[in-house]
Scaffold this motif. Structure first.
Motif, PDB file in Angstrom:
ATOM      1  N   PHE A  34       0.825  -1.212   0.000  1.00  0.00           N
ATOM      2  CA  PHE A  34       0.000   0.000   0.000  1.00  0.00           C
ATOM      3  C   PHE A  34       0.857   1.258   0.000  1.00  0.00           C
ATOM      4  N   HIS A  85      -6.430  -2.358   0.603  1.00  0.00           N
ATOM      5  CA  HIS A  85      -5.098  -2.151   1.155  1.00  0.00           C
ATOM      6  C   HIS A  85      -5.133  -1.162   2.311  1.00  0.00           C
ATOM      7  N   LYS A  88      -6.330  -3.109   5.317  1.00  0.00           N
ATOM      8  CA  LYS A  88      -5.261  -3.937   5.880  1.00  0.00           C
ATOM      9  C   LYS A  88      -4.310  -3.078   6.707  1.00  0.00           C
TER      10      LYS A  88
END
Length: 325
Positions: A34, A85, A88
Motif C-alpha cells: 500500500f 489495502h 489492511k
C-alpha cells in the motif's frame, strides 16, 4: 470555575437565540504494498483517471497511481484495491496504536421519526475530530445504530431505551449500502487518519404515541452529508410523556436537553422532591438551568409534560462510565 459551571453559563448565554465486494481482476505485483513507491508513469495512470480516483477516494496521489497501475487502469477495481489495502493497513495500525488515549472525538445525535440515537466515537486529538473523514465515520456509526434500533420489536405501549457498549457497537453491520461491520469502517478510518480511535458507545430511544423524545447537542454542527445528524461534545435525550402533541413540544424538549447537559442529573426524581441547590442530582429538584429561581419540575409542570427518563453523553468521559450506565 468548574467545567459544568462554565458549560451552564455558556448554555444560558446561548439560549436567547433558538437554535471482498468483487474479486480483483488483476493483482498487484510483488513490491506493490500500500505504501510502496509507484512504477514510472504509464498510459494506465493517465492524469484524468488519477484525478477521478483521487476525487472518489481521497487517498494520496501516490497510492492512487499505484492502484491504477496494479489494476491496469480500471477505475472501479482501483478503488476496490485502495480500500482493501487501506483496510489492511488500518488493522495493522489498530494493533500498533492500541492503548493510546482517546479522550477527544464527537457525540453524534441522529433522529428519525420517533427514534433517536446518541453515539460516541473517540480519537486522540481534537484536530482529527474536525476532519471530514472522522465525521463521516461518526455518521456511519449513527446510521448503523439507527438501523439496529429499527430492526427491534417496537410494538410497545411505552417507550423503550437501550445501550450498546464498544464491542456490541463495533459488531453492528455498517448498513445496506456499505459492506462489512462498523469495526471494519473503524479500521479503514484509522488507516486513513493515523490515530487510535474507538467506537465508544451508543444509546437509543423509541417513543410511541403519547411520548416525545427531546434532544440537544451542545455546540452542535450539522453533519456535512446527513441533515438530521448533529455533532458536538455533549448530547442528551429526554423522554417525556404527554397527553397531546403541543406546538412548542420541540422547544420544550430542547430546553430539557440543555438542562440535562448543563446540570448533569443522575436520576429524574419526583415533583414532590424538595428543591435542591447546585449539588442536587435529582433532575426535577434541580434549579432550572435557564431560570434558577425555579426548579426544573416547576418549569415542566404547567406545560403538560412529564419527564420520565433521560440519557446524557459527554465526550471522553470514559468507557467505565458508559459501562456503568
Amino acid at each position: 470555575m468548574s467545567l459544568l459551571r462554565s458549560l451552564r453559563l455558556c448554555l444560558v448565554a446561548r439560549t436567547g437565540s433558538h437554535q471482498a465486494g468483487a474479486l480483483l481482476l488483476r493483482r498487484a505485483q510483488p513490491g506493490h504494498a500500500f505504501g510502496a513507491a509507484p512504477r514510472p508513469s504509464s498510459s494506465a495512470a493517465r492524469k484524468d483517471l488519477l484525478m477521478q480516483l483521487r476525487r472518489r477516494t481521497g487517498y494520496p496521489f501516490v497510492h492512487c497511481r499505484t492502484a491504477l497501475e496494479a489494476c491496469g487502469g480500471d477505475l472501479g477495481q482501483a478503488e476496490i484495491w485502495l480500500h482493501q489495502h487501506a483496510q489492511k493497513e488500518g488493522w495493522s495500525r489498530t494493533a500498533k496504536l492500541q492503548g493510546r488515549k482517546t479522550k477527544e472525538g464527537l457525540i453524534g445525535l441522529l433522529r428519525e421519526g420517533s427514534t433517536a440515537v446518541l453515539v460516541e466515537v473517540n480519537c486522540e486529538t481534537d484536530f482529527v475530530s474536525r476532519n471530514l473523514k472522522f465525521q463521516q465515520l461518526v455518521e456511519q456509526v449513527a446510521l448503523g445504530t439507527m438501523l439496529h434500533c429499527q430492526s427491534l420489536d417496537s410494538q410497545r405501549s411505552t417507550y423503550s431505551k437501550g445501550f450498546l457498549n464498544s464491542s456490541e457497537l463495533s459488531g453492528l453491520p455498517a448498513g445496506p449500502d456499505r459492506g462489512g461491520s462498523l469495526r471494519d469502517h473503524l479500521a479503514l478510518a484509522i488507516g486513513k487518519l493515523g490515530e487510535n480511535m474507538i467506537l465508544r458507545r451508543a444509546a437509543w430511544v423509541q417513543a410511541p404515541s403519547g411520548f416525545y423524545v427531546g434532544s440537544y447537542v451542545h455546540g452542535a454542527e450539522l453533519s456535512p452529508s446527513l441533515h438530521n445528524l448533529a455533532l458536538g461534545k455533549y448530547g442528551a435525550l429526554v423522554v417525556c410523556e404527554t397527553a397531546q402533541r403541543q406546538a412548542d413540544l420541540e422547544d420544550v424538549g430542547r430546553r430539557l436537553g440543555q438542562h440535562v447537559v448543563g446540570m448533569a442529573p443522575l436520576s429524574v426524581g419526583s415533583l414532590d422532591d424538595e428543591p435542591g441547590g447546585e449539588a442536587e442530582t435529582k433532575m426535577l429538584a434541580q434549579p432550572y438551568l435557564l431560570d434558577p429561581s425555579i426548579t426544573l419540575g416547576q418549569y415542566v409542570q404547567p406545560r403538560g409534560v412529564s419527564v420520565v427518563d433521560f440519557v446524557r453523553f459527554e465526550c471522553g468521559e470514559g468507557e467505565e462510565a458508559a459501562e456503568a450506565q
